[in-house]
Scaffold this active site. Structure first.
Site, short mmCIF file in Angstrom:
data_model
loop_
_atom_site.label_atom_id
_atom_site.label_comp_id
_atom_site.label_asym_id
_atom_site.label_seq_id
_atom_site.Cartn_x
_atom_site.Cartn_y
_atom_site.Cartn_z
N LYS A 13 0.84 -1.20 0.00
CA LYS A 13 0.00 0.00 0.00
C LYS A 13 0.87 1.25 0.00
O LYS A 13 2.03 1.23 0.45
CB LYS A 13 -0.95 0.04 1.19
CG LYS A 13 -0.30 0.08 2.59
CD LYS A 13 0.06 1.46 3.11
CE LYS A 13 0.80 1.42 4.43
NZ LYS A 13 1.54 2.63 4.78
N ASP A 141 -2.56 -1.77 9.82
CA ASP A 141 -2.62 -1.81 8.35
C ASP A 141 -3.10 -3.15 7.80
O ASP A 141 -3.26 -3.31 6.59
CB ASP A 141 -1.23 -1.53 7.75
CG ASP A 141 -0.77 -0.10 8.00
OD1 ASP A 141 -1.61 0.77 8.27
OD2 ASP A 141 0.46 0.13 7.92
O1 C5P Z 1 -0.48 -1.15 14.35
P1 C5P Z 1 0.96 -1.35 14.10
O2 C5P Z 1 1.53 -2.49 14.89
O3 C5P Z 1 1.31 -1.45 12.64
O4 C5P Z 1 1.68 -0.04 14.61
C1 C5P Z 1 3.07 0.03 14.78
C2 C5P Z 1 3.42 1.28 15.58
O5 C5P Z 1 3.17 2.45 14.79
C3 C5P Z 1 2.61 1.48 16.84
O6 C5P Z 1 3.16 0.79 17.93
C4 C5P Z 1 2.70 2.99 17.03
O7 C5P Z 1 3.94 3.37 17.58
C5 C5P Z 1 2.68 3.50 15.60
N1 C5P Z 1 1.31 3.85 15.15
C6 C5P Z 1 0.71 5.00 15.68
N2 C5P Z 1 -0.55 5.32 15.27
C7 C5P Z 1 -1.21 4.58 14.35
C8 C5P Z 1 -0.61 3.42 13.81
C9 C5P Z 1 0.66 3.08 14.23
O8 C5P Z 1 1.30 5.70 16.49
N3 C5P Z 1 -2.42 4.95 13.98
#
Ligand code: C5P
Length: 302
Positions: A13, A141
């Site tokens: 993406k 994601d």
């Molecule tokens: O959800 P995911 O594990 O992909 O997110 C990885 C990191 O990215 C989270 O721990 C956070 O630090 C950051 N993040 C965030 N806000 C979001 C998505 C991700 O701060 N909406």
């Protein structure tokens, strides 16, 4: 008796817009984003195995990716097995084209593909809604990697609404040496914003109009990523790369997600090839890939 093997293809993406709101109490940021799936794809092959989850990787990042439950695809297999009440006996092979830690949701894509592949291998018939719930538990994601197309993401990115989009857009992705850590880029964004109030995130009307009209010129102007200055702050060379893409005639250029991959929009496929040649010759990126979007999310292909 399950299928002998299942192959699932899953797209990368790019966020056409990434509007980052305030930091929430749970450590995530409230987002308004427009996800766009492009045909730079990983494949996940699932085969029956007798001894738990066995993971192997080829292609992008094969030498650095973890093969245990630190890999989201491994965790995805565990979740499907738990949900179906089965032993998690599966051999998963990831054949990767999506850069690792590149801002294109490669790990999330593999997780989405592993959900679909394990469900198909074990004849779970969990259905898209149930797989989406498991996907959201794995990462922000992952639901979009399942769904594909072009979609608005809200919440931490996991709540999706499809967007009306006409035609196909041509892209060039400039892949970097080494990745950027998503949490580190969000933290840098917070640091750069310190002392200022953060407005609520929003999706621009111009972007939605460009997609509905299938207008690449307008889309090029509407691309926006709130994480871009944070990614550039951590990797200054991205600024030169974006400037050169502009000089080479890209309709728009943007850091993809949390970077360091940069995405450049072209007029059409031929223009994308010209841009790709120009960007390669700068020496500012490891390699380039052309791709088109939107494309479907994680799908069984064999
Ligand atoms: O959800 P995911 O594990 O992909 O997110 C990885 C990191 O990215 C989270 O721990 C956070 O630090 C950051 N993040 C965030 N806000 C979001 C998505 C991700 O701060 N909406």
């Amino acid at each position: 008796m399950g299928a002998a093997s299942v192959t699932v293809r899953v797209p990368a993406k790019v966020n056409l817009q990434l509007s980052v709101g305030p930091l929430r109490a749970d450590g995530f940021h409230e987002l308004a984003t427009v996800f766009h799936a492009v045909n730079l794809c990983d494949e996940v092959i699932a085969r029956p195995s007798a001894g738990g989850i066995r993971l192997s990787v080829s292609g992008e990042g094969a030498e650095i990716l973890p093969l245990d439950d630190a890999n989201l695809a491994h965790r995805a297999a565990t979740l499907v097995a738990e949900r179906l009440g089965l032993a998690p006996d599966v051999e998963l092979h990831l054949n990767k084209a999506i850069p690792v830690a590149g801002g294109m949701a490669g790990g999330s894509a593999d997780a989405a593909a592993a959900l679909v592949a394990c469900d198909a291998l074990w004849r779970g018939s969990l259905g898209r809604d149930e797989l989406s719930v498991l996907a959201a538990a794995l990462g922000s994601d992952v639901p979009f990697a399942l769904q594909g197309g072009t979609a608005i993401g809200t919440g931490r990115g996991e709540r999706l609404t499809p967007v009306l989009s006409r035609g196909s857009f041509s892209w060039v992705f400039a892949l970097a040496d080494g990745g950027l850590s998503t949490p580190a880029v969000y933290a840098e964004c917070d640091r750069l914003r310190e002392g200022r109030s953060t407005p609520e995130p929003y999706v621009s009307d111009m972007l939605l109009q460009a997609l509905a009209a299938g207008d690449p010129l307008l889309l090029g102007k509407a691309l926006h990523n709130d994480l871009q200055s944070a990614a550039i702050s951590l990797r200054a060379s991205l600024s030169d790369l974006l400037e050169i893409g502009d000089d080479l005639g890209a309709l728009g250029g943007i850091v993809s997600g949390s970077g360091p991959t940069c995405a450049f929009l072209a007029r059409d496929g031929e223009h994308a090839l010209d841009l790709a040649v120009g960007l390669t010759s700068t020496g500012l990126c490891r390699t380039v890939r052309t791709a088109t979007g939107p494309v479907a999310g994680a799908r069984v292909i064999g």
